[in-house]
Design an enzyme around this catalytic site. Structure first.
Site, PDB file in Angstrom:
ATOM      1  N   ASP B 170       0.852  -1.199   0.000  1.00 21.85           N
ATOM      2  CA  ASP B 170       0.000   0.000   0.000  1.00 21.85           C
ATOM      3  C   ASP B 170       0.885   1.245   0.000  1.00 21.85           C
ATOM      4  OD1 ASP B 170      -3.022   0.722   0.448  1.00 21.85           O
ATOM      5  OD2 ASP B 170      -1.864   2.108   1.696  1.00 21.85           O
ATOM      6  N   ASN B 178      -2.923  13.291  -4.003  1.00 22.19           N
ATOM      7  CA  ASN B 178      -4.146  13.735  -4.680  1.00 22.19           C
ATOM      8  C   ASN B 178      -4.611  15.084  -4.146  1.00 22.19           C
ATOM      9  OD1 ASN B 178      -4.610  11.819  -6.630  1.00 22.19           O
ATOM     10  ND2 ASN B 178      -5.813  10.480  -5.297  1.00 22.19           N
ATOM     11  N   HIS B 183      -5.747  14.934  -9.167  1.00 24.38           N
ATOM     12  CA  HIS B 183      -5.814  13.523  -9.568  1.00 24.38           C
ATOM     13  C   HIS B 183      -4.904  13.180 -10.736  1.00 24.38           C
ATOM     14  CE1 HIS B 183      -8.848  12.006  -6.836  1.00 24.38           C
ATOM     15  NE2 HIS B 183      -9.424  13.207  -6.918  1.00 24.38           N
ATOM     16  N   ASP B 187      -2.466  10.146 -10.636  1.00 20.22           N
ATOM     17  CA  ASP B 187      -2.431   9.031 -11.592  1.00 20.22           C
ATOM     18  C   ASP B 187      -1.011   8.750 -12.074  1.00 20.22           C
ATOM     19  OD1 ASP B 187      -5.106   8.813 -11.297  1.00 20.22           O
ATOM     20  OD2 ASP B 187      -5.658   9.584 -13.289  1.00 20.22           O
ATOM     21  N   GLU B 213      -4.896   2.436  -3.968  1.00 19.27           N
ATOM     22  CA  GLU B 213      -3.435   2.506  -4.061  1.00 19.27           C
ATOM     23  C   GLU B 213      -2.810   1.271  -3.416  1.00 19.27           C
ATOM     24  OE1 GLU B 213      -5.337   4.806  -2.449  1.00 19.27           O
ATOM     25  OE2 GLU B 213      -4.576   5.131  -0.419  1.00 19.27           O
TER      26      GLU B 213
END
Ligand code: MG
Lengths: 117, 301
Positions: B170, B178, B183, B187, B213
């Site tokens: 993770d 973010n 975003h 990404d 994630e």
């Protein structure tokens, strides 16, 4: 015109993109196997074995597609259909037609094979 | 591209073999249906096949039916070869799952056109397959596919007593990326992180996006000790340097939880993932950017 019914070798050659050597190899292979192919047809008729006739005639018909050999193709198709329908009553006449056509075809192919121009 | 031809006539085989080789195909030849079926079952089987309809023994239609029943992946595009006048047979062939047919006599142009149509379909199929099994954003497997792989590997543990390990990875404080950069940058970071996660893996390991994630990694044949080594390499691979984005460098690290099944009776997938998740939780609580293992490798923790 009559000759084209035996075999249209120009059309056969065009289908191979003019590869004369390849056509010759296919011809030689066929000439080698033709007696056996024909013998299987004869035997199945004399035994009255319809399923075997269907298969043998089908194989012969498939083999001659490479030479655009209309007469042989048609005669083999008639025998194949008789075999499929299980009705061999007309087989003798059709067999005579096939033998004649095969004789002419083989002669034409032998000529082509010899002609190593 | 590999192509299989199956025909009982020597002349037709010779013709096809020569023409197809000229067209640049890698040609495999079979003399009857049984031989064709054997070749099509191999690992590296061709995905294009030209099958003669009538062959002694197993015919082309039967080969076609078997291929379709085996729901082989990747897809095999099958063209049936017929001699004209076999209309009913043609219907049977198409119903058995053939994609196209070619009547003898055919010429080289016909052959070329039909096969390029086949190749087009195959490449669409392959695109669809990749879309169905992969995560759009990161390009790693999607959740369903990596879970399928885990189930398959767990079945092997039971059958062959080979261990399997999993890692739940993770990204640390990803939400802040973010929040801070938006975003689009998030990404970019996710994509690069996924690439770095996968870098230390072996070719037969699998990685899938498990959640936002969070990534699930399956390591076939690995016990807990070697899985910990892999996890540590992954941790270094992700965190060794910041991820470059259009908004500047973004530092990123990952926390990892490792669990393994070493012998039968194996734990189920849910249980195994739960213990990796517990370990991951401890890694997070212990300060992030670290690897933790499931407290008892072979029993639920
Ligand atoms: Mg055949």
């Amino acid at each position: 015109m009559r000759q084209l019914l035996v075999s249209d070798l120009d059309a056969a050659l065009n289908a191979l993109e003019g590869d004369r050597e390849l056509l010759r190899r296919i011809v030689d292979l066929f000439l080698l196997q033709a007696p056996q192919l024909l013998e299987e047809v004869r035997e199945s008729i004399s035994r009255g074995d319809a399923p075997t006739l269907e298969r043998a005639a089908h194989k012969l018909r498939g083999s001659v597609t490479n030479f655009v050999a209309k007469k042989t193709y048609d005669a083999a198709f008639r025998l194949e259909s008789m075999g499929r329908d299980g009705d061999l009553t007309q087989a003798a006449a059709a067999q005579a037609e096939l033998e004649r056509a095969m004789g002419e075809l083989q002669a034409t192919l032998v000529e082509f094979s010899k002609d190593r121009a | 591209m590999k192509i299989l031809i199956a025909d009982d006539e020597d002349g037709t085989r010779l013709k096809l073999e020569t023409l197809l080789a000229k067209l640049g195909y890698d040609v495999l030849v079979a003399r009857d249906g049984a031989e064709a079926w054997e070749l099509l079952q191999r690992e590296d089987a061709p995905s294009l096949a030209l099958l003669d309809w009538l062959m002694p023994g197993m015919d082309g239609v039967e080969v076609c039916r078997r291929v379709r029943q085996s729901s082989k992946v990747p897809y095999v595009y099958i063209v049936m070869l017929t001699v004209k006048g076999q209309k009913q047979d043609l219907v049977a062939g198409m119903e058995a799952g053939a994609d196209d047919y070619l009547s003898k006599p055919f010429d080289v142009d016909e052959l070329r056109v039909r096969l390029s149509a086949g190749e087009r379909i195959l490449s669409l199929q392959e695109d669809l397959r990749l879309q169905a099994t992969h995560d759009d954003l990161t390009g790693v497997l999607n959740r369903g596919t990596v879970l399928d792989i885990l189930h398959r590997e767990l079945a092997l543990v039971a059958r062959k007593s080979v261990p399997v390990a999993i890692i739940l990875a993770d990204l640390d404080d990803f939400k802040q990326v973010n929040d801070q950069h938006g975003h689009a940058i998030g990404d970019t970071v996710l994509r690069e992180a996924a690439r770095r996660l996968a870098t230390p893996m072996r070719p037969y390991d699998a990685i899938g996006r498990y959640g936002g994630e969070e990534f699930l990694i399956v390591l076939p044949g690995c016990g807990i000790e070697s899985a910990l080594v892999v996890a540590e390499r992954i941790r270094c691979s992700v965190g060794k340097k910041p991820i470059t984005t259009s908004a500047g460098d973004v530092p990123m690290t990952v926390s990892l939880g490792v669990a393994a099944v070493e012998s039968a009776p194996p734990r189920g997938a849910d249980e195994l993932i739960q213990s990796a998740d517990d370990a991951l939780y401890r890694a997070k609580r212990g300060g992030r950017n670290r690897v933790e293992q499931s407290s008892n490798p072979d029993a639920p923790s």
